[in-house]
Design a protein around this motif. Structure first.
Motif, PDB file in Angstrom:
ATOM      1  N   ASP A 123       0.842  -1.193   0.000  1.00  0.00           N
ATOM      2  CA  ASP A 123       0.000   0.000   0.000  1.00  0.00           C
ATOM      3  C   ASP A 123       0.881   1.247   0.000  1.00  0.00           C
ATOM      4  O   ASP A 123       1.308   1.711  -1.048  1.00  0.00           O
ATOM      5  N   ASP A 124       1.189   1.780   1.171  1.00  0.00           N
ATOM      6  CA  ASP A 124       2.011   2.987   1.227  1.00  0.00           C
ATOM      7  C   ASP A 124       3.416   2.726   1.767  1.00  0.00           C
ATOM      8  O   ASP A 124       4.206   3.659   1.926  1.00  0.00           O
ATOM      9  N   CYS A 125       3.732   1.450   2.053  1.00  0.00           N
ATOM     10  CA  CYS A 125       5.058   1.119   2.572  1.00  0.00           C
ATOM     11  C   CYS A 125       5.367  -0.352   2.262  1.00  0.00           C
ATOM     12  O   CYS A 125       4.494  -1.097   1.809  1.00  0.00           O
ATOM     13  N   ILE A 126       6.614  -0.749   2.499  1.00  0.00           N
ATOM     14  CA  ILE A 126       7.013  -2.155   2.374  1.00  0.00           C
ATOM     15  C   ILE A 126       6.789  -2.826   3.723  1.00  0.00           C
ATOM     16  O   ILE A 126       7.399  -2.424   4.722  1.00  0.00           O
ATOM     17  N   PRO A 127       5.920  -3.816   3.826  1.00  0.00           N
ATOM     18  CA  PRO A 127       5.665  -4.460   5.112  1.00  0.00           C
ATOM     19  C   PRO A 127       6.938  -5.052   5.712  1.00  0.00           C
ATOM     20  O   PRO A 127       7.783  -5.585   4.977  1.00  0.00           O
ATOM     21  N   PRO A 128       7.138  -4.964   7.028  1.00  0.00           N
ATOM     22  CA  PRO A 128       8.346  -5.490   7.677  1.00  0.00           C
ATOM     23  C   PRO A 128       8.634  -6.951   7.355  1.00  0.00           C
ATOM     24  O   PRO A 128       9.799  -7.343   7.260  1.00  0.00           O
ATOM     25  N   VAL A 129       7.598  -7.761   7.153  1.00  0.00           N
ATOM     26  CA  VAL A 129       7.787  -9.195   6.949  1.00  0.00           C
ATOM     27  C   VAL A 129       8.565  -9.518   5.679  1.00  0.00           C
ATOM     28  O   VAL A 129       9.151 -10.599   5.556  1.00  0.00           O
ATOM     29  N   ILE A 130       8.619  -8.562   4.719  1.00  0.00           N
ATOM     30  CA  ILE A 130       9.346  -8.826   3.465  1.00  0.00           C
ATOM     31  C   ILE A 130      10.492  -7.842   3.225  1.00  0.00           C
ATOM     32  O   ILE A 130      11.098  -7.850   2.151  1.00  0.00           O
ATOM     33  N   GLN A 131      10.809  -7.018   4.200  1.00  0.00           N
ATOM     34  CA  GLN A 131      11.840  -6.003   3.989  1.00  0.00           C
ATOM     35  C   GLN A 131      13.236  -6.589   3.761  1.00  0.00           C
ATOM     36  O   GLN A 131      14.119  -5.896   3.261  1.00  0.00           O
ATOM     37  N   HIS A 132      13.426  -7.868   4.107  1.00  0.00           N
ATOM     38  CA  HIS A 132      14.726  -8.514   3.900  1.00  0.00           C
ATOM     39  C   HIS A 132      14.909  -9.016   2.463  1.00  0.00           C
ATOM     40  O   HIS A 132      16.019  -9.392   2.081  1.00  0.00           O
ATOM     41  N   VAL A 133      13.848  -9.015   1.670  1.00  0.00           N
ATOM     42  CA  VAL A 133      13.896  -9.577   0.319  1.00  0.00           C
ATOM     43  C   VAL A 133      14.603  -8.603  -0.626  1.00  0.00           C
ATOM     44  O   VAL A 133      14.353  -7.394  -0.590  1.00  0.00           O
ATOM     45  N   ASN A 134      15.477  -9.127  -1.478  1.00  0.00           N
ATOM     46  CA  ASN A 134      16.184  -8.291  -2.446  1.00  0.00           C
ATOM     47  C   ASN A 134      15.261  -7.902  -3.601  1.00  0.00           C
ATOM     48  O   ASN A 134      14.436  -8.704  -4.045  1.00  0.00           O
ATOM     49  N   ASP A 135      15.429  -6.697  -4.106  1.00  0.00           N
ATOM     50  CA  ASP A 135      14.741  -6.217  -5.310  1.00  0.00           C
ATOM     51  C   ASP A 135      13.218  -6.324  -5.217  1.00  0.00           C
ATOM     52  O   ASP A 135      12.538  -6.634  -6.204  1.00  0.00           O
ATOM     53  N   ILE A 136      12.676  -6.060  -4.029  1.00  0.00           N
ATOM     54  CA  ILE A 136      11.220  -6.106  -3.859  1.00  0.00           C
ATOM     55  C   ILE A 136      10.527  -5.216  -4.890  1.00  0.00           C
ATOM     56  O   ILE A 136       9.550  -5.613  -5.540  1.00  0.00           O
TER      57      ILE A 136
END
Length: 353
Positions: A123-136
């Motif tokens: 939505d308006d941000c990258i959820p913490p649960v996936i912030q470790h993923v490269n090239d989101i």
């Protein structure tokens, strides 16, 4: 007796008869264990309202119009339910619909229930649960374009989905209709708007082969797979779906695709944080993956910005008349002006660079 726990915003807590809803579901969907119900509200405000209904053995989503007076033919849940019934067999990202209910003594307005999808919504941000993923950001960009390409590749004649609308003259009707809505909801005059409108009326391009058009395809109307963020597993908000010009569908997605440094438009998107494909890169990816000719796309993008400006202007007009009280709408006039400016820039080929 059903134990009901609510995590909702007023007036959803008082204006929806949750006990009566449970009684109805016990009758219409008898395989559900309705002894306990947890309700979480996903959306609020002037959009359609969405709730997660969690029973002991089943989760589902309820959709209904916003509270209060709404424009005629807007927020048509019956149409959205019927669209899902037709599209789901051919496009599994569209949730399976379960039940449509006309009774207004339960939720004040009509509503429907559908399948719950499991995944990630940006939505308006990258959820913490996936912030470790490269090239989101890049993966999500491709997910949106791939979803549009796949939807537009469905043969509307073989599937009989042509019944969803009238593809002939679709673009012309859209242009004329939104210009009428603009004139019906004017609050502030905008320099150069009459010239822009004449240009939109006089330069309508010939449309390519018609396709299903979602008409509101943007990242927060999609759900991505947590295991592979380049793949969508759900697409929502089908109320405006029809059959017509697929390039207009693409243009709507690109108009919502805000970029860092954009002026305030009243639109909120995670894409404004940066790292995502640019608008131009998104359009080029669509051209490559779909094989469609995108010559003259600036017209479509100009109209898409204009259309969103009119959508916000309709809300702002109601706010100025006192029909809407939400103070979030107080500065919508700035966003409307900037969207019209973007429309003019797209007309001059100054956006996709």
């Amino acid at each position: 007796m059903t134990l009901i726990q609510l995590d909702v915003q007023p007036p959803s807590d008082q204006s929806i008869n949750w006990k009566q809803l449970v009684r109805l579901l016990s009758k219409e969907l008898p395989n559900i264990d309705t002894r306990e119900l947890y309700v979480k509200q996903f959306t609020a405000g002037y959009s359609n309202l969405t709730y997660l209904l969690s029973f002991n053995d089943k989760e589902m989503v309820m959709r209904r119009p916003p509270f209060g007076e709404i424009p005629p033919r807007a927020h048509d849940m019956e149409r959205e339910y019927k669209i899902l019934k037709k599209i789901h067999p051919y496009f599994s990202l569209a949730p399976e619909p379960y039940l449509y209910v006309e009774e207004d003594d339960i939720t004040e307005k009509h509503f429907y229930l559908m399948e719950k999808k499991e995944g990630i919504v940006l939505d308006d941000c990258i959820p913490p649960v996936i912030q470790h993923v490269n090239d989101i950001e890049v993966k999500a960009s491709h997910a949106l374009i791939d979803t549009l390409v796949n939807l537009h590749s469905i043969d509307i004649y073989e599937t009989n989905l042509v019944e969803l609308g009238r593809p002939e003259g679709y673009l012309k009707r859209q242009v004329e209709g939104w210009i009428k809505r603009y004139h019906a909801s004017i609050v502030d005059n905008h320099l150069g708007i009459d010239k822009l409108i004449r240009w939109l009326q006089e330069n309508i391009p010939s449309s390519p082969k018609p396709a299903i058009v979602h008409n509101d395809m943007k990242l927060n109307n999609m759900m991505l797979s947590e295991d592979d963020l380049s793949k969508a597993i759900g697409v929502f908000d089908w109320e405006l779906c029809s059959v017509g010009d697929p390039l207009l569908d693409l243009a709507g997605s690109i108009a919502y695709w805000t970029e860092p440094g954009d002026a305030e438009t009243g639109l909120v998107s995670v894409t404004q944080l940066g790292g995502f494909l640019s608008r131009n890169e998104m359009v080029q990816q669509y051209a490559v993956k779909s094989g469609r000719n995108i010559d003259g796309f600036d017209y479509y993008l100009s109209f898409a910005f204009f259309k969103i400006a009119v959508i916000l202007q309709q809300i702002y007009s109601r706010y100025k008349k006192g029909e809407l009280k939400d103070e979030r709408f107080h500065t919508l006039n700035k966003g409307i002006a900037n969207l019209i400016d973007l429309s003019m820039k797209a007309k001059q080929d100054k956006i996709l660079r």
